[in-house]
Design an enzyme around this catalytic site. Structure first.
Site, PDB file in Angstrom:
ATOM      1  N   PHE A 273     -16.505   6.429   0.030  1.00 37.04           N
ATOM      2  CA  PHE A 273     -16.008   5.047  -0.076  1.00 37.04           C
ATOM      3  C   PHE A 273     -15.542   4.667  -1.487  1.00 37.04           C
ATOM      4  O   PHE A 273     -15.504   3.494  -1.839  1.00 37.04           O
ATOM      5  CB  PHE A 273     -17.066   4.036   0.408  1.00 37.04           C
ATOM      6  CG  PHE A 273     -17.557   4.313   1.795  1.00 37.04           C
ATOM      7  CD1 PHE A 273     -16.776   3.993   2.899  1.00 37.04           C
ATOM      8  CD2 PHE A 273     -18.789   4.928   2.003  1.00 37.04           C
ATOM      9  CE1 PHE A 273     -17.223   4.264   4.189  1.00 37.04           C
ATOM     10  CE2 PHE A 273     -19.238   5.209   3.286  1.00 37.04           C
ATOM     11  CZ  PHE A 273     -18.455   4.873   4.376  1.00 37.04           C
TER      12      PHE A 273
ATOM     13  N   CYS B 116     -30.507   3.280  -6.976  1.00 35.55           N
ATOM     14  CA  CYS B 116     -30.787   3.050  -5.549  1.00 35.55           C
ATOM     15  C   CYS B 116     -30.639   4.313  -4.698  1.00 35.55           C
ATOM     16  O   CYS B 116     -31.010   4.320  -3.528  1.00 35.55           O
ATOM     17  CB  CYS B 116     -29.870   1.960  -4.999  1.00 35.55           C
ATOM     18  SG  CYS B 116     -30.063   0.369  -5.833  1.00 35.55           S
TER      19      CYS B 116
ATOM     20  N   CYS C  87     -22.361  -0.037  -5.050  1.00 37.85           N
ATOM     21  CA  CYS C  87     -23.659   0.224  -4.415  1.00 37.85           C
ATOM     22  C   CYS C  87     -23.948  -0.840  -3.355  1.00 37.85           C
ATOM     23  O   CYS C  87     -23.911  -2.034  -3.652  1.00 37.85           O
ATOM     24  CB  CYS C  87     -24.758   0.242  -5.472  1.00 37.85           C
ATOM     25  SG  CYS C  87     -26.412   0.452  -4.776  1.00 37.85           S
TER      26      CYS C  87
ATOM     27  N   GLU D 130     -10.095  16.302   1.165  1.00 37.25           N
ATOM     28  CA  GLU D 130     -11.410  16.859   1.543  1.00 37.25           C
ATOM     29  C   GLU D 130     -11.571  18.282   1.007  1.00 37.25           C
ATOM     30  O   GLU D 130     -12.058  19.179   1.707  1.00 37.25           O
ATOM     31  CB  GLU D 130     -11.585  16.849   3.076  1.00 37.25           C
ATOM     32  CG  GLU D 130     -11.456  15.475   3.710  1.00 37.25           C
ATOM     33  CD  GLU D 130     -12.670  14.564   3.477  1.00 37.25           C
ATOM     34  OE1 GLU D 130     -13.642  15.009   2.839  1.00 37.25           O
ATOM     35  OE2 GLU D 130     -12.616  13.405   3.907  1.00 37.25           O
TER      36      GLU D 130
HETATM   37 ZN    ZN Z   1     -27.788   0.175  -6.651  1.00 34.11          ZN
END
Ligand code: ZN
Length: 198
Positions: A21, A188, A147, A91
């Site tokens: 993304f 994260c 994120c 890819e």
């Molecule tokens: Zn984060």
């Protein structure tokens, strides 16, 4: 973009990397379309493994697309490229080692080669031949996503299997489970830890 290819002589290799993304395919398509507008003959290849959207197209997550030739291995690229000035490869992380030689050969023959791929796998480790392609490239652009947890700049692809973070030894390609990916920042990212018990 901080860098924009306008004119190339003697061949040129550019690599676009980033996490899921981050807009890699979108950027590849943008560059290819601009070349086509300038009446340059362009062609795009992608590996057979990628059939997320349309089989004979490179489609970005926002739905824009260009026609692509689906190939089984990188050697097949040699059969198609004679008439083209600009070669796109999407890819690229799924291609075999031979792609490095193919790409060098194309650039040495005066062609502009634009490669897009994931720089890291779901474990956060270098993905296949991408590090080598980045090394031989004349230019590299690393794109970022945002994120989904905290909104910071994301460089990692979090893999979720049935909504739980994937573990280290889960196969790269998995059939039959619900698998999703999320862009995440380093903080994260739930980094799969290598087991030391075996
Ligand atoms: Zn984060």
């Amino acid at each position: 973009m901080k860098f924009e290819m306008t004119k190339y002589e003697g061949g040129w290799i550019e690599v676009i990397v980033g996490c899921m993304f981050s807009g890699k395919s979108e950027e590849l398509i943008r560059r290819i379309k601009r070349a086509i507008i300038a009446n340059q003959k362009a062609v795009v290849f992608k590996p057979k493994i990628d059939n997320r959207y349309d089989f004979n197209k490179v489609v970005s997550h926002n739905g824009i697309s260009v026609e692509a030739i689906v190939i089984n291995n990188s050697n097949e690229i040699r059969n198609y490229v004679n008439d083209y000035e600009v070669i796109g490869i999407d890819e690229a992380q799924f291609f075999d080692n031979e792609l490095i030689d193919v790409v060098e050969e194309l650039a040495d023959n005066g062609k502009r080669v634009i490669i897009a791929g994931l720089d890291q796998d779901f474990r956060g480790e270098p993905f296949g031949i991408i590090p080598n392609l980045m090394a031989i490239a004349d230019s590299v652009d690393k794109l970022h996503a945002i994120c989904v947890i905290c909104g910071a700049v994301a460089t990692k692809s979090q893999r979720l299997i049935n909504d739980k973070p994937a573990s280290y030894n889960d196969p790269i390609i998995l059939v039959g489970s619900k698998e999703t990916y999320q862009p995440r920042c380093r903080k994260c990212f739930n980094k799969p830890i290598k087991s030391h018990t075996n």
